[in-house]
Scaffold this active site. Structure first.
Site, short mmCIF file in Angstrom:
data_model
loop_
_atom_site.label_atom_id
_atom_site.label_comp_id
_atom_site.label_asym_id
_atom_site.label_seq_id
_atom_site.Cartn_x
_atom_site.Cartn_y
_atom_site.Cartn_z
N GLU A 1 9.73 -5.31 2.93
CA GLU A 1 9.85 -3.50 3.14
C GLU A 1 8.00 -3.73 2.42
O GLU A 1 7.10 -2.51 3.80
CB GLU A 1 10.39 -2.82 2.59
CG GLU A 1 12.34 -3.42 2.88
CD GLU A 1 13.14 -2.40 2.52
OE1 GLU A 1 13.32 -1.08 2.34
OE2 GLU A 1 14.45 -2.43 3.24
N GLU A 2 7.67 -3.84 1.50
CA GLU A 2 6.50 -3.27 1.15
C GLU A 2 5.69 -3.68 2.19
O GLU A 2 4.60 -3.02 2.70
CB GLU A 2 6.00 -3.58 -0.13
CG GLU A 2 4.78 -3.64 -0.35
CD GLU A 2 4.30 -3.71 -2.54
OE1 GLU A 2 4.84 -4.47 -2.81
OE2 GLU A 2 2.96 -4.19 -2.32
N ARG A 3 5.36 -5.25 2.73
CA ARG A 3 4.94 -5.64 3.65
C ARG A 3 5.02 -4.58 4.55
O ARG A 3 3.63 -5.31 5.79
CB ARG A 3 5.03 -7.60 3.41
CG ARG A 3 4.15 -7.51 2.48
CD ARG A 3 4.83 -9.31 1.57
NE ARG A 3 4.07 -9.47 0.20
CZ ARG A 3 4.53 -10.69 -0.15
NH1 ARG A 3 5.09 -11.18 0.01
NH2 ARG A 3 4.30 -10.81 -1.40
#
Ligand SMILES: Cc1cc2nc3c(=O)[nH]c(=O)nc-3n(C[C@H](O)[C@H](O)[C@H](O)COP(=O)(O)OP(=O)(O)OC[C@H]3O[C@@H](n4cnc5c(N)ncnc54)[C@H](O)[C@@H]3O)c2cc1C
Length: 355
Positions: A209-211
């Site tokens: 999700e961060e990426r």
């Protein structure tokens, strides 16, 4: 990370995406993951990206694992105030000796009676000087590197936590970045997120999700910069004609705009598949890699066309040149993305050197 681990880390994705994002029950809006991506794109309109990153850190980097795997008690205690904006969250994964190689972290959380005793330090902690709690990755046993780690919610006001001064960075000046030291810090066992030993697995999922959010964040600044550069070059007259009337300049901007739309499509494809519960590790890694590479190309090319005016601190292009540079480093460097992509490429021969 081995190919096996990379794949096993994403095996839980289908069960994850069924969880409504920022559940209404916890004060969220109950929207699906695509809305987080839309928000990240919109945050790209803030010209100071340190602010956008601090917001995304809270919504898409430090809280997803808690939302999915945390106990009800833990969510009430940390997630609800974080969603309400009353708590600032930070993420403690990187260490002085372990950034790209997450499996090599040294911070330990040892169970003693009903508490974990934490010793070690975390590096590059965004929002760490103002955070109320940290989503901390620590070794909780001496087992294999991918099975000995756990995620813990750690209140940042506990005895034994020391925070360094703000680290002066190339860019993202509106975002504070610190080192955090843990000296016999005691947290209750109930502050463990999910199961002990699953922390590496949870963090790899959290990274997806961060990426995707990091990829979404860079789209708007790049689009704005290409447009502004075209406008500037249209008005800047050199050798009796607008700079933009040099085909080499206009073509370059057109090429960058095309690359940008390709990246957007790749991201949307990854997001669509993620929401359907598919393993998107390869696509997400490709998107993050391309986001870093293209950010560097766009800011460098555009800065060139602004000439001396671009080489000043006040120019937006120079700020984006500095702020966007982190995309190739943070949340998994370009080379880390490449090694993940390699592991997922069916065509690669399985030799001993490809682990
Ligand atoms: C501004 C900023 C904010 C950050 N915020 C946070 C945060 O909030 N929480 C957190 O946990 N971390 C955070 N980080 C840490 C970030 O995720 C790490 O910097 C990143 O993972 C790289 O780790 P490293 O800096 O230790 O570099 P290293 O791991 O030492 O890597 C150095 C370089 O080596 C190269 N490299 C790496 N692996 C390979 C390979 N396999 N083959 C070839 N080359 C390779 C890459 O080019 C890499 O940039 C932040 C970093 C910065 C700069």
């Amino acid at each position: 990370m081995s190919a096996l681990t990379a794949r096993s880390c994403s095996k839980g994705v289908s069960s994850l995406t069924r969880v409504p994002r920022a559940d209404l029950k916890y004060g969220g809006q109950g929207l699906d993951f695509s809305h987080q991506i839309a928000m990240a794109e919109e945050l790209g309109n803030i010209t100071s990206l340190g602010i956008s990153i601090a917001i995304l850190l809270q919504t898409s980097m430090a809280t997803p694992a808690l939302e999915r795997f945390g106990s009800e008690e833990l969510k009430q205690r940390f997630l609800v105030p974080s969603i309400a904006g009353d708590f600032v969250a930070c993420l403690g994964v990187s260490e002085p000796g372990a950034g790209s190689d997450v499996s090599n972290i040294k911070t330990r959380a040892v169970l003693q009676g009903g508490d974990y005793i934490i010793n070690g330090s975390k590096m590059w902690t965004t929002s760490g000087s103002q955070a109320d709690w940290m989503c901390l990755l620590a070794n909780t046993s001496a087992g294999p590197a991918h099975l000995n780690k756990s995620l813990l919610c750690v209140p940042m006001n506990l005895a034994g936590i020391h925070v360094s001064r703000n680290i002066e960075k190339l860019g993202l000046h509106a975002s504070d970045t610190v080192q955090v030291f843990f000296e016999d810090v005691r947290v209750p066992r109930q502050f463990l997120i999910g199961e002990e030993g699953q922390g590496f697995h949870y963090q790899m999922l959290q990274f997806q999700e961060e990426r995707m959010s990091a990829t979404a964040l860079v789209l708007t600044p790049m689009a704005n910069l290409i447009r502004q550069t075209a406008d500037y070059a249209r008005g800047r007259v050199l050798f009796n004609k607008p700079l933009l009337d040099n085909q080499v300049v206009h073509f370059r901007l057109a090429e960058l705009a095309t690359e940008l739309e390709s990246l957007r499509s790749l991201l949307y494809r990854a997001v669509g598949q993620y929401m359907r519960g598919l393993d998107v590790t390869k696509l997400v890694s490709m998107g993050k890699l391309k986001a870093g590479r293209l950010s560097r190309e766009v800011t460098d090319s555009c800065l060139q066309y602004w000439g001396g005016a671009g080489y000043t601190h006040r120019a937006l292009v120079s700020r984006l040149f500095r702020d966007l540079r982190i995309t190739s480093i943070g949340g998994g460097a370009d080379e880390v993305m490449l090694s993940i992509i390699c592991k997922y490429m069916d065509t690669l021969p399985r030799t001993k050197s490809v682990k």
